[in-house]
Design a protein around this motif. Structure first.
Motif, short mmCIF file in Angstrom:
data_model
loop_
_atom_site.label_atom_id
_atom_site.label_comp_id
_atom_site.label_asym_id
_atom_site.label_seq_id
_atom_site.Cartn_x
_atom_site.Cartn_y
_atom_site.Cartn_z
N MET A 171 0.81 -1.23 0.00
CA MET A 171 0.00 0.00 0.00
C MET A 171 0.84 1.27 0.00
O MET A 171 0.55 2.20 -0.74
CB MET A 171 -0.98 0.02 1.18
N MET A 179 0.63 4.23 -2.88
CA MET A 179 0.16 5.58 -2.53
C MET A 179 1.28 6.63 -2.58
O MET A 179 1.05 7.79 -2.26
CB MET A 179 -0.45 5.57 -1.13
N TYR A 210 4.16 6.66 -0.78
CA TYR A 210 4.87 6.89 0.48
C TYR A 210 6.06 5.95 0.60
O TYR A 210 5.98 4.79 0.20
CB TYR A 210 3.95 6.64 1.68
N ARG A 239 2.61 7.35 7.55
CA ARG A 239 1.44 6.73 6.94
C ARG A 239 1.64 5.26 6.62
O ARG A 239 0.70 4.56 6.29
CB ARG A 239 1.06 7.46 5.63
N ILE A 251 3.13 2.89 8.61
CA ILE A 251 3.29 1.99 9.76
C ILE A 251 2.28 0.85 9.70
O ILE A 251 1.09 1.07 9.55
CB ILE A 251 3.14 2.77 11.08
N GLY A 252 2.80 -0.36 9.77
CA GLY A 252 1.95 -1.55 9.75
C GLY A 252 1.59 -2.02 8.36
O GLY A 252 0.95 -3.06 8.20
N GLU A 253 1.96 -1.27 7.33
CA GLU A 253 1.53 -1.59 5.97
C GLU A 253 2.68 -2.10 5.09
O GLU A 253 2.44 -2.53 3.96
CB GLU A 253 0.94 -0.34 5.28
N ARG A 300 2.89 -5.73 3.31
CA ARG A 300 1.71 -6.51 3.73
C ARG A 300 0.90 -7.05 2.57
O ARG A 300 0.55 -8.20 2.53
CB ARG A 300 0.80 -5.64 4.61
N CYS A 301 0.50 -6.17 1.66
CA CYS A 301 -0.35 -6.70 0.58
C CYS A 301 0.37 -6.61 -0.75
O CYS A 301 -0.26 -6.62 -1.81
CB CYS A 301 -1.72 -6.04 0.57
N LYS A 347 -9.25 3.36 -5.78
CA LYS A 347 -9.04 4.37 -4.75
C LYS A 347 -7.60 4.50 -4.24
O LYS A 347 -7.38 4.82 -3.09
CB LYS A 347 -9.99 4.13 -3.56
N SER A 348 -6.64 4.21 -5.11
CA SER A 348 -5.25 4.51 -4.76
C SER A 348 -4.79 5.66 -5.66
O SER A 348 -4.22 5.44 -6.71
CB SER A 348 -4.34 3.30 -4.97
N TRP A 349 -5.08 6.86 -5.23
CA TRP A 349 -4.74 8.04 -6.04
C TRP A 349 -3.70 8.85 -5.30
O TRP A 349 -3.45 8.64 -4.11
CB TRP A 349 -6.00 8.88 -6.25
#
Lengths: 137, 554
Positions: free
Chosen positions: B114, B118, B120, B126, B128-130, B133-134, B203-205
């Motif tokens: 993610m 996005m 980052y 923004r 943290i934890g991501e 992951r996916c 919705k990833s803009w």
């Protein structure tokens, strides 16, 4: 039981953009007679808690499909507590492996976790039952 | 295909058949597609009587391409078996890619995490934890070099699902190829780069529509000069469908987006035949078998007709809709996940009978987590069995001429045309996004579907019928939390070791060009070569372009 409309905040914390589920649930809760506020996407834990506070909600529902649930849910729970919102019902929905769901509820980070395939009425029933049994209600 | 006398006779026979039906009971479950399209009990020449073979169907590889984009289709070359994959850090994903290539996969497809999607870096608040992951975490050229280590980029083609920051990740890939000694004209692959469906579905803009469209046309122009084998965009219905749309909505909204990119290219001063041959598409393959096959056939015909008639394309490559397909993630169930193997196999079959150029088959466990190696192997084997054992690749467009399939193909085309009209009435795709038109249509369809499942009108095996009630006993891929820590360390090290002054100069130059309107790709490529990170490049562009904000609705 108080004779008033239950207020629910549905939120998308983190960077995940999968909003099909959150929107379906938001509508289902609204059709069941609740007042629903939707945060929109890409919310930080801080933003979610601020909105919960401003909107004076009874329930917060988090939708997470990005795998970041083990970080985001405990943070939000912690911040809710810090802001005096311990009595808010915290529900989580999304792609959450069973092991994680178990951990989130048993360690008190969330009240209930819903995983894919759950019917809407199960979620609404969960909220109505909790509201009825709520101390002071 | 039939003369009037024959049709009259068929009509009489049909009335007789209908009389026989009067005493017969029908099953209670409504006869409609998964999208809610009603389906007749029987289709006859009366439904397709006016069909003109030459203008409506034609031959494969010939206008209007209803029967396929290549003259010999799978008799020449099978579809590309391309499993979307990425998790953890670049080392983890590189191992998975090499495993998949060893197992006979013929192309790569990168899933980013993610934060990467996005714009980052892994060390952003923004993120943290991501991280990892996916999908796989990629912060800089360094990560991209690791990701494709020992994978020769002149021999495999790679598809990258990246949109908002597509230009940056594409430049990282190109720079990796350069480092491998592969010249850009030999590099092949696809970037998704489809920002319009981000606003409506995935919705990833990052940036607002206008500068986003400019980045896209900059990519079109740069690729046509320097990276001619690259598919500069993959105009995607997949996510529109996953977000809950019907099949006709997927078809209509995807093509409307496609035409919007064509218009953007033309408005940027490019000749349509200079960039249109590299436009590609990406569709969902949902569970309703015939509806999907007809969707692909209608899509090819609509694209060819509009490109020729409305946009004046002359190069036949501009008229050919080439597409990738992925089986429907949203059709999978967390209950009895092994059933997903069967669902995926049927969905793969409709994609192949619909003439797809490449295919991803979902793994049975993708509704629970990213797939394990075992699950992804079964998914790949599903395609190999389809390709080599079932015989479906032997003849082209074998369902053509079926009264049902042809009538349904026409109906899908007509349904899409109705939506094009509505979109035009709103002023085009961008104003329609601004109105929330697509978003509301998709949300409505998703809600209707869920209500039908909850009522039991739509049966989902294992969910509302034939429930075994057993907890799934399958292995789940776990992402080690250590991945995030290690990625942060690597990023820190990179920032210490690189030439900071060169990075700053590149970012300043990038901002200058963002304002001046020059093509941004050469500048992004320069910044990437200097090991500027994705987050730094995005932040620099945000200073000029701003950020997109959605009006939340449900």
């Amino acid at each position: 039981m108080e004779d008033r409309t239950i207020r629910v905040l549905v939120a998308k914390p983190g960077l995940d953009g999968h909003d099909r589920g959150v929107k379906v649930v938001a509508r289902g809760l609204r059709d069941a007679g609740m007042e629903v506020i939707y945060t929109g996407l890409h919310q930080t834990p801080q933003q979610v808690v601020e909105t919960a506070l401003q909107e004076d909600v009874d329930v917060v529902g988090l939708s997470i499909l990005s795998g970041a649930h083990m970080t985001l849910v405990p943070r939000i729970k912690e911040m809710l507590k810090e802001n005096g919102l311990d009595d808010v019902l915290l529900l989580v929905g999304g792609i959450i492996p069973e092991e994680d769901a178990e951990k989130l509820t048993s360690e008190g980070h969330a009240d209930r976790v819903f995983t894919p395939g759950e019917p809407l009425k199960k979620i609404t029933a969960c909220i109505f039952d909790w509201f009825k049994a709520k101390p002071g209600s | 295909m039939f003369d009037r006398e024959q049709l009259e006779r068929i009509s009489e026979l049909k009335e007789m058949w209908e009389k026989e039906l009067e005493d017969l009971k029908e099953r209670e479950q409504p006869a409609e597609t998964v999208s809610g399209q009603p389906i007749k009990m029987l289709y006859t020449p009366l439904d397709t009587g006016a069909l003109d073979y030459e203008t409506e169907l034609g031959f494969p590889g010939r206008y209007p391409y209803t029967r396929g984009v290549q003259p010999n289709m799978y008799r020449g070359r099978l579809w590309t078996m391309r499993q979307f994959s990425g998790f953890g850090d670049a080392y983890d994903s590189n191992r998975r890619y090499r495993y998949l290539l060893e197992q006979g996969q013929t192309g790569l497809s990168v899933a980013f995490d993610m934060p990467t999607l996005m714009g980052y870096d892994s060390d952003s608040d923004r993120s943290i934890g991501e991280v990892g992951r996916c999908g796989v975490a990629v912060d800089s050229l360094k990560d991209m070099e690791i990701l494709f280590d020992q994978i020769p980029l002149d021999q495999v083609t790679t598809s990258m699902t990246i949109n908002g920051p597509a230009a940056i990740l594409w430049c990282m890939y190109l720079a990796t190829a350069e480092k491998q000694g592969v010249s850009l004209d030999r590099v092949g692959g696809t970037i998704q780069n489809d920002i319009l469906k981000e606003y409506t579905a995935q919705k990833s803009w990052i940036f607002p529509p206008e500068p986003s469209m400019r980045l896209i046309t900059d990519i079109f122009a740069f690729a046509s000069d320097h990276v001619p084998k690259w598919n500069t965009i993959s105009i995607s219905g997949y996510h529109i469908r996953e977000a809950g749309s019907t099949a006709v909505q997927e078809l209509a909204f995807t093509l409307a987006d496609g035409f919007a990119y064509v218009e953007a290219g033309i408005n940027a001063g490019l000749d349509v035949d200079r960039f249109a041959p590299r436009l590609s598409f990406f569709f969902n393959s949902h569970s309703d078998f015939f509806e999907e096959v007809c969707k692909y056939r209608a899509a090819r015909r609509i694209w060819a007709r509009r490109m020729k008639e409305k946009y004046g394309a002359k190069d036949s490559r501009s008229l050919k809709m080439r597409f990738h397909t992925q089986t429907a993630g949203c059709s999978l169930t967390a209950q009895d996940p092994e059933n997903n193997i069967v669902r995926t196999a049927y969905e793969a079959l409709s994609a192949v009978l619909g003439g797809t150029q490449s295919l991803h088959t979902n793994s049975m466990d993708e509704v629970l987590a990213l797939p394990t190696e075992k699950a992804v192997k079964i998914a790949l084997r599903t395609q190999q069995i389809l390709a080599y054992e079932t015989g479906v690749a032997n003849t082209i467009d074998p369902l053509a001429g079926s009264y049902f399939v042809e009538a349904m193909t026409d109906k899908m085309e007509a349904g899409a045309e109705e939506y094009f009209q509505k979109i035009d009435d709103l002023g085009g795709v961008l104003p329609a996004i601004d109105h929330g038109f697509f978003q509301q249509e998709i949300a409505d369809a998703a809600y209707e579907y869920q209500k039908a499942v909850d009522r039991g009108d739509r049966i989902v095996v294992g969910v509302n019928r034939y429930c075994s009630g057993e907890a799934p006993e399958i292995e789940i891929l776990k992402i080690d939390p250590e991945v995030e820590r290690k990625q942060l360390e690597r990023l820190q090290r990179l920032k210490e070791e690189r030439d900071g002054n060169r990075v700053s100069a590149c970012l300043e130059e990038l901002k200058r060009c963002a304002v001046s309107g020059e093509n941004l790709i050469p500048k992004i490529l320069e910044a990437v070569r200097a090991y500027a990170t994705e987050g730094e490049i995005t932040a620099a562009l945000k200073e000029v372009f701003g950020e997109y904000k959605e009006k939340p609705l449900f």
